[in-house]
Design an enzyme around this catalytic site. Structure first.
Site, PDB file in Angstrom:
ATOM      1  N   CYS B   2      14.401 -32.407  -5.175  1.00 39.13           N
ATOM      2  CA  CYS B   2      13.193 -31.791  -4.451  1.00 39.13           C
ATOM      3  C   CYS B   2      14.082 -31.615  -3.018  1.00 39.13           C
ATOM      4  CB  CYS B   2      11.999 -32.819  -4.185  1.00 39.13           C
ATOM      5  SG  CYS B   2      11.405 -33.238  -5.727  1.00 39.13           S
ATOM      6  N   LYS B 485      30.319 -18.416 -21.938  1.00 35.76           N
ATOM      7  CA  LYS B 485      30.528 -18.443 -20.600  1.00 35.76           C
ATOM      8  C   LYS B 485      31.282 -17.160 -20.145  1.00 35.76           C
ATOM      9  CE  LYS B 485      28.177 -20.423 -19.740  1.00 35.76           C
ATOM     10  NZ  LYS B 485      26.991 -21.039 -20.422  1.00 35.76           N
ATOM     11  N   GLU B 488      29.693 -13.679 -20.767  1.00 36.09           N
ATOM     12  CA  GLU B 488      28.326 -13.759 -19.904  1.00 36.09           C
ATOM     13  C   GLU B 488      28.677 -13.049 -18.507  1.00 36.09           C
ATOM     14  OE1 GLU B 488      24.829 -16.853 -20.365  1.00 36.09           O
ATOM     15  OE2 GLU B 488      26.857 -17.904 -20.035  1.00 36.09           O
ATOM     16  N   LYS B 603      17.778 -15.613 -15.993  1.00 37.54           N
ATOM     17  CA  LYS B 603      17.869 -16.912 -16.567  1.00 37.54           C
ATOM     18  C   LYS B 603      17.153 -17.304 -17.300  1.00 37.54           C
ATOM     19  CE  LYS B 603      19.241 -21.048 -15.235  1.00 37.54           C
ATOM     20  NZ  LYS B 603      20.643 -21.283 -15.782  1.00 37.54           N
TER      21      LYS B 603
END
Lengths: 608, 608
Positions: B2, B485, B488, B603
Site C-alpha cells: 500500500c 518474455k 512480448e 496488462k
C-alpha cells in the site's frame, strides 16, 4: 503397398528382377523374394529385410532361368519374416505368385482350404491365392487364374508362374497398380514404370478386372471374363527419377496426393453395417473399454499433433479423459499410470525411439497399449497389446503427410468404436459420423483441386522469415501441424497459436504485412475466431483464412480465403491440413530447398 | 503493498496528501482515504476504488486542517470496500492510522480486544492497531505508540495522528518502507520518495524498528525503545519518474528485483512447524483432498506457464492427475468435469476474461475452484471457492515477472499441502521441500547478482530476429515462459521446445549462429539435455546454457553458461526464470523498445 515385377524372355531373369525391385523399394522394404523357373522346377529365394539381404542369399544360392517373378514387401497381414515374404507357392510348388494388395476374404478362403486339407506356412492373405490356384487347377493356366480371381475380394495385382505352362507369365489387376512392359523377345510386368524403364519405354497400363498373358514374344490383354482387350501401348517419356515419383516432382507432393487413397485404405474393412468394427485389431471387450479411466496419447512430432486431435475426439465421443504428451517428456516425468490407463502410441515408422521407450514405460506400469502405426511388424507394433495399422503405404518424404491423415482416420475409428461401447452418444449420431468418415476421401480429392490457389499464396509468403498460424479447438491442433510442415521444409520460422492466447504476449510480434494463416473451420467457435482474426488484421497482418465451403463472411475479414468442403467439425482436420501441406510444399519449392530431404532431419527418429 | 503519506505544517493538508497519493498509486489502487485534524476532531473520508473516487467525495465533503494522513490500498486482509479502506480509527475517533504491511498476529489481538468489549467495523488487520492505541493510551502519544508496536508481529509502516496531541505526526517502520521529508515549517512522511518530491528533496530513510516524531518545524528520530537516532538527511537527486520506479529505469526491472520479497511475502504465514498450512485459505478437508480425482489448471499467458509447473508439482507431490489448459481453449472444448474435479485458475489481475469464464464453466459443472491471484477482491477471487493470494504487490509492467514467481510459490505451497494430506510422500521429504522453499528468496537474490553477465549475452542476441529455448521437464515449462518474455517486449520471434521434440521437425530451423538458450537445471534429465545441446551445437547454434552452481560440465558443450544456485529440481523454475526475465529485459533495452508498455499488449486482458 508392395512392389511386384515379372520377366519372361531369353535373358537370365534374376538380375533383371532384382534391378526392377530396387526401383520399387519405395513401395516397401520389409522383405524381398524371387521365384524363377529353371526349366524343370520353380526355385524360390526370399528374405526378411531390405533387398540387400536377398542379394546376399542369392550369392549363395542363385536362381537360374528365364522366367520369374519378384516382390518387395510392405507388410500388411503378418509380420515381416522369411515365412511371410513373397513369392508364395502352393503345396507342390507348381504355382508361384507375387501379390500387391489385400485379399479381404482370405480368412474365409483359408478356412475352406484348410477344411480340404491344405496346410499354410505363412500368416499372409496371399498364400490362399497360391493354394486356390492348385485347388482350382483345370489343366489350363489362364482359365484357372480366371476361376481363382473370381473367388477373391479385395485388391490385388498378381504375377503368376506355373510349372505346368512355363511359356507364360500371367498377371491380373484389381485396385492395385500393374503395368506391362513390351520388349523385343522379352516382356515384363511391374507395379510401377521405373522397374522396367531400363529395358523398354513401351507399356500397357492394366485396368481393373484385366489380365495380361505374357509370352517371350507376345502379350495378350483380356478381361477376367476372357473377352479380349484391344489397347494401344503407351510410350513413356519421363526419366526414371520422375517415374519413381509417379510423375510428381517430389515424393512429398506425390504423398499429399495419395491421401484420398490412404484415407480409403485405412477405413477399408473397418466399417460394418454403418458402424465401426475394430474387433480384429482391438482386443478390449466392451466392459474393458468402459472400464478405462483415462487415455494417454503419446507420440512425437507430427504423430503428436495427431494425438492432439485424438484428445478432442476421444473426450468428445467416449467421454474418457485424455492426456496427450510428447514422448520424450512423458517417459521422464513419472506419469500417473494405472492398470485402467490406456496408452495410445502413434508412430509412422513404429521405430521412434522415444515413443518406443514411452510404450515400455507404460507397460511397466501395467497400462494397456494400443499402437497406431504405418509399419506392420515394427517394434512399436510388436510390443503393443493391440495395433491399428494405418494403410498409408510407405512414406518416403521426411515431412509426413499421408501418414498424418491416416493416423487421424485411425483415431476417428478408435473414438467411434469406443463411443459405441461407452454409450454416451446416440447410435444415430455415431452412424452420422461414420457416414461422414466415408465421404472424407472424396472430399480430400476436392481439396486437392484447390492446389493452384494455395501455390499462389505460398509464393507470396515465401519471402517472409516469420509467420503465424492461428486456430481454436481442432483448428489449433491442425495449425500446429501446418506450422511444423512449413518449418521442416521451408525453414520459415512459423509458430501456431491457440487464437485466444495471442493477446497474452505474442500479439507483440504481429506487425505490418506479416503472414497469419487463420483456420476458421470449426463452427462452434467461428465467431470468436473471426474476432481474433480482426485483432491481427488491425495490426496490419496479411491474413490467409481457411474456411468451409459456403462461408461468405470470412472474406470480409481476411486478405485471401481458401475453402474446404463442409463436413462435421470433428472431422475437418483431415481436410484442413491438406492446404497447409501444400502451402509448405510450395513455399519450399519457391525458396529453392530440397523438399524431400530437409536439412538436419531424418525420416524415422530412432535415437532419443 | 500500500502507499501511505502524512503532512504536518501550516498549509491545508488535503491537497498535499492527495497529490502525494497520486504518486503512490503504483503501490495499489483498491481504495484511498484521508484523515485530517481540523483543530477539534479528526475528519475521515475514504472510498473504494481509484483515487478519483475519493477526490469526488472530497468535493462534496472536504477535510480542512493542517495535519493529516492518507492511504492508497492494495487489498490484503479484507476485500476492497469503503469499510476496509484506510485510515482506520479507534472507537472514539481519537486516533487515526494508516498502515502498509501485514500484522501477522492480528487475529489473536483482535480476539483479545473483542473480549474487552471493542467492536470492529472492518475485516482488516490494521483496525486492531487503532483499537490497541486506544486500549494502551497512557497520556503520552510517543510512549503509547511504543507500547502498541511492541505488541505487533509482522510488517508495518504506520502513520499515526491523535486528537490528544495534535502537534505531532508519529511514524513507525518495521519491514515496510517509510521516508520522512524535511520541509521548511512543514514535514512529511511517505512510503516512497515521489510522494513528497514536489515539496522537498531532503529526506530521512527510516530503518526497521525506528520511529519518527514530526512536528511542523522539527523531526525527531528514535528507536522504538526510545533511544535517539542521530542520522544525516539525504539529498535526492533523482527526477520523479525515476523515483517512482525506485531508482530503476523501468517498472519491469524493478519488479524483477522485487522477486525475493514477493517470494518471502507469498510464503509468509503459510508455513507452520516446518510444514505448509493453507487451512486459512483452502477450505478442503483432508478427506476432500484425498477424494480429488483430477485437477485442471486453467490460465492464460504467463499464468498458464505457471500452471504447467503446477502439473508437474501436483502430480509429483500429490499423485493426482493434472491437466493444464489454456483458458480460451478450455471453456469451449466441453472438458470432462465432475464434482471430484478441482479446477485451479491462475490470474495475476483476477480479471482475465477467459479465465473468469473458464471458472464459471467449471463451477457450472460442479467442480471445486481454487483461485491463485494477486488481487484480493478481484472477480476471480470473489467467484472461486477458495483463494490463495500471491503477495507480489501491484505489478505495473505489462510483462509479468514477480507475479509469475509468486504464482509458482503458491503452487508449491498447494502441492505440498495436498501432499501432506495424500500421504504419498514421506513427511521428511515434504519437510525437506519446505526447507528448500524457505531458502528460495535468498537464492533469488543470489541470481540477481548475475545480472551483468545476462546483460552482456542479451546484447549479443539483440540483433537476431529468431531464436530458440530448449528444456526438458520443468526446464521446458520455464523455457516457455522465458520465450514469451522475449517475444512480448523485444519482439524477437523466440520459441521454446521440449528438447527431445526438436529433431521431429524444428531442428531444420537451426542454422549457423542462431541463439539457442538451453536450460539444464533438471538433474534427472541432465544427460539427455546435454545430448540435445550437442545436436544444436553441431548445426552451428550459439548456445547459452543455464546450469546449476557447481556444474563444470556444461561449459564444454555451450558458448556461455549462466549459473543459478542449487536447489531441488522441483523448485528450480523459480530461480531459472530470473535470468530469462533479465535476458528479455536487456534485449528489449538494447533494441530500443518500450519495456513497460510493449506494442499491441495490455496488462490485464479483460476481453476474450
Amino acid at each position: 503397398m508392395c512392389g511386384i515385377v515379372g520377366y519372361i524372355g531369353s535373358k537370365q531373369a534374376q538380375g533383371i528382377l532384382l534391378e526392377g525391385l530396387s526401383k520399387l523399394e519405395y513401395r516397401g522394404y520389409d522383405s524381398a523374394g524371387l521365384a524363377v523357373y529353371n526349366g524343370e522346377t520353380i526355385g524360390v529365394n526370399k528374405s526378411k529385410g531390405r533387398l540387400t539381404n536377398l542379394q546376399d542369399k542369392l550369392k549363395v544360392r542363385s536362381l537360374p532361368g528365364q522366367l520369374g517373378i519378384g516382390h518387395t514387401r510392405w507388410a500388411t497381414h503378418g509380420k515381416p519374416s522369411d515365412e511371410n515374404s513373397h513369392p508364395h507357392v502352393d503345396h507342390a510348388g507348381r504355382f508361384a505368385i507375387v501379390h500387391n494388395g489385400i485379399i479381404e476374404n482370405y480368412i474365409e478362403l483359408k478356412e475352406e482350404l484348410i477344411a480340404k486339407g491344405y496346410q499354410f506356412t505363412s500368416e499372409t492373405d496371399t498364400e490362399v491365392v497360391a493354394k486356390l490356384l492348385s485347388e482350382l487347377w483345370n489343366g489350363d493356366l489362364v482359365s484357372t487364374v480366371q476361376k481363382t480371381v473370381a473367388r477373391l475380394e479385395g485388391a490385388y495385382a498378381l504375377g503368376i508362374v506355373s510349372e505346368y505352362e512355363p511359356d507364360k507369365l500371367v498377371a491380373v489387376r484389381y485396385a492395385s497398380p500393374l503395368v506391362v512392359g513390351i520388349g523385343k523377345g522379352e516382356n515384363f510386368i511391374a507395379s510401377d514404370i521405373p522397374a522396367i524403364l531400363k529395358h523398354t519405354r513401351d507399356v500397357y497400363i492394366l485396368e481393373d478386372g484385366e489380365m495380361a498373358i505374357l509370352k517371350a514374344d507376345e502379350v495378350t490383354l483380356m478381361k477376367v471374363d476372357g473377352s479380349l482387350v484391344d489397347r494401344e501401348s503407351l510410350r513413356v517419356n519421363w526419366d526414371i527419377a520422375t517415374a519413381e515419383k509417379g510423375g510428381y516432382d517430389h515424393f512429398m507432393l506425390k504423398e499429399i496426393h495419395e491421401q484420398p487413397k490412404a484415407i480409403r485404405d485405412t477405413l477399408a474393412g473397418r466399417i460394418k453395417d454403418g458402424l465401426v468394427d475394430l474387433s480384429q485389431e482391438v482386443s478390449l471387450s466392451g466392459d474393458e473399454i468402459r472400464g478405462i479411466e483415462k487415455i494417454h496419447f503419446v507420440a512425437c512430432g507430427t504423430a503428436y499433433h495427431a494425438g492432439l486431435v485424438g484428445k478432442y475426439v476421444l473426450e468428445d465421443l467416449a467421454r474418457i479423459p485424455v492426456e496427450c504428451d510428447v514422448a520424450s517428456e512423458y517417459r521422464y516425468r513419472n506419469p500417473i499410470i494405472t492398470e485402467r490407463t490406456l496408452v495410445v502410441v502413434v508412430s509412422q515408422s513404429g521405430e521412434t525411439a522415444d515413443t518406443l521407450a514411452a510404450l515400455r514405460e507404460a507397460k511397466k506400469h501395467g497400462a494397456r497399449v494400443i499402437a497406431i502405426t504405418n509399419v506392420v511388424g515394427s517394434s512399436v507394433a510388436r510390443e503393443a497389446d493391440d495395433v491399428i495399422i494405418t494403410w498409408a503405404g510407405p512414406e518416403i518424404a521426411v515431412a509426413s503427410t499421408k501418414a498424418y491423415t491416416s493416423q487421424l482416420i485411425a483415431i476417428y475409428l478408435l473414438g467411434t468404436y469406443f463411443a459405441q461401447a461407452c454409450g454416451h452418444k446416440a447410435e444415430a449420431e455415431l452412424r452420422e459420423i461414420v457416414s461422414h468418415l466415408q465421404n472424407l476421401a472424396e472430399k480430400a480429392e476436392e481439396v486437392l483441386k484447390g492446389e493452384p490457389a494455395v501455390e499462389q499464396f505460398a509464393r507470396s509468403i515465401a519471402k517472409h522469415q516469420n509467420l503465424f498460424f492461428l486456430g481454436r479447438g481442432l483448428d489449433f491442433a491442425v495449425a500446429l501441424e501446418g506450422s511444423l510442415k512449413l518449418k521442416e521444409i521451408s525453414y520459415i520460422h512459423s509458430e501456431a497459436y491457440a487464437a485466444g492466447e495471442l493477446k497474452h504476449g505474442t500479439l507483440a510480434l504481429i506487425e505490418e504485412d506479416i503472414p497469419v494463416i487463420s483456420l476458421a473451420t470449426q463452427q462452434a467457435v467461428y465467431d470468436k475466431m473471426v474476432s481474433n482474426i480482426q485483432e491481427v488484421k488491425a495490426r496490419g497482418a496479411n491474413v490467409l483464412g481457411l474456411a468451409v465451403e459456403g462461408d461468405t463472411e470470412l472474406n470480409k475479414s481476411v486478405d485471401e480465403v481458401i475453402h474446404i468442403p463442409a463436413t462435421i467439425d470433428l472431422l475437418s482436420p483431415v481436410l484442413a491440413v491438406i492446404p497447409l501441406q501444400l502451402l509448405a510444399y510450395y513455399a519450399c519449392v519457391e525458396r529453392g530447398y530440397d523438399v524431400d530431404k530437409p536439412r538436419n532431419l531424418a525420416k524415422s527418429v530412432t535415437v532419443e
